[in-house]
Design a protein around this motif. Sequence first.
Motif, mmCIF file in Angstrom:
data_model
loop_
_atom_site.group_PDB
_atom_site.id
_atom_site.type_symbol
_atom_site.label_atom_id
_atom_site.label_comp_id
_atom_site.label_asym_id
_atom_site.label_seq_id
_atom_site.Cartn_x
_atom_site.Cartn_y
_atom_site.Cartn_z
ATOM 1 N N PRO A 131 0.808 -1.234 0.000
ATOM 2 C CA PRO A 131 0.000 0.000 0.000
ATOM 3 C C PRO A 131 0.836 1.277 0.000
ATOM 4 N N ASP A 132 1.979 1.265 0.673
ATOM 5 C CA ASP A 132 2.793 2.472 0.766
ATOM 6 C C ASP A 132 3.825 2.595 -0.346
ATOM 7 N N ASP A 133 3.800 1.701 -1.322
ATOM 8 C CA ASP A 133 4.682 1.823 -2.483
ATOM 9 C C ASP A 133 4.193 2.949 -3.383
ATOM 10 N N PRO A 134 5.107 3.655 -4.047
ATOM 11 C CA PRO A 134 4.659 4.627 -5.051
ATOM 12 C C PRO A 134 3.916 3.899 -6.160
ATOM 13 N N ALA A 135 2.764 4.432 -6.548
ATOM 14 C CA ALA A 135 1.938 3.767 -7.553
ATOM 15 C C ALA A 135 2.592 3.860 -8.933
ATOM 16 N N LEU A 136 2.214 2.929 -9.802
ATOM 17 C CA LEU A 136 2.718 2.871 -11.171
ATOM 18 C C LEU A 136 1.579 3.066 -12.158
ATOM 19 N N VAL A 137 1.854 3.763 -13.246
ATOM 20 C CA VAL A 137 0.906 3.899 -14.357
ATOM 21 C C VAL A 137 1.480 3.187 -15.562
ATOM 22 N N LEU A 138 0.669 2.308 -16.148
ATOM 23 C CA LEU A 138 1.046 1.541 -17.338
ATOM 24 C C LEU A 138 0.452 2.178 -18.584
ATOM 25 N N SER A 139 1.270 2.336 -19.614
ATOM 26 C CA SER A 139 0.792 2.776 -20.914
ATOM 27 C C SER A 139 1.709 2.170 -21.977
ATOM 28 N N ASN A 140 1.776 2.771 -23.153
ATOM 29 C CA ASN A 140 2.657 2.288 -24.233
ATOM 30 C C ASN A 140 3.963 3.070 -24.277
ATOM 31 N N GLY A 141 4.982 2.429 -24.805
ATOM 32 C CA GLY A 141 6.230 3.133 -25.060
ATOM 33 C C GLY A 141 6.035 4.248 -26.070
#
Length: 278
Positions: A60-70
């Motif tokens: 929960p306390d990890d920095p969140a990640l956003v997934l998209s395309n290169g």
Amino acid sequence: MKKPLVGALFALLLLGAGAAPAAAETLVKPQPAAKAVDFAGTVALSNCSGSVVRTPDSQPDDPALVLSNGHCLETGFPGPGEVIVDQPSSRTFSLLNSSGSKVATLRASKIAYATMTDTDASLYELTTTYAQIQNSYGIKALELNAARPAQGTAIKVVSGYWKRIYSCSIDGFAYRLKEGAWTWKDSVRYTSACKTIGGTSGSPVIDTATGKVVAVNNTGNEDGARCTDNNPCEVDESGNVTVRKGINYAQQTYGFVACIGTGNKIDLTRPGCVLPKP
């Protein structure tokens, strides 16, 4: 690659089917209920779609990640063979709720990983944690499935840019998918019902049985041309080329799970990590 469009016309195909009733003594095995798939956790970029994602081990306390395309990077398309790691970024993302309404603006601290070699994906690290996003907006991150998806899997492609959900199945896999100067490995091929358009690039591809992300939407053959920009072709193990006009594709994401370690940090030296390295 799918680029944003000024506008698009959409058609709605209504399907109906009838079947004869089963005999009284026939036992029908119940199928697992599909997970509800909506826009919660997806994001809209300035030019593409994306989603807030986590691995099975993210905290929960990890920095969140956003997934998209290169190919959705604000810095432009990475060249063939180019891999970007830990590059500062202050890009913003519009976080959507279940109905597709914007509830927040999220900001990146860096591009954690991006490439268009072997796959077409980008992962941004945010300035906010999963717990902060959930506590503030009631939205959970989508989980990356650690297993490779199977042919025939029912999927939904959820575009935060267009606020539209496409439903189809995994038709199969392209050994190599070649588009212009780029080549991707083991790409997901959709059945024809997923008629994704420009702006859907980076959309999460969600397995409707598990609700987990199995791929990231990235391209489609628009004109029937052979292996050109916006007209990818499939190349098999023997080098035979197949062109499928109107068919769209995604890049699998299970390979990212082995490359994300403690604190949600990209670690390309972890056992089982086979993502391209700089």
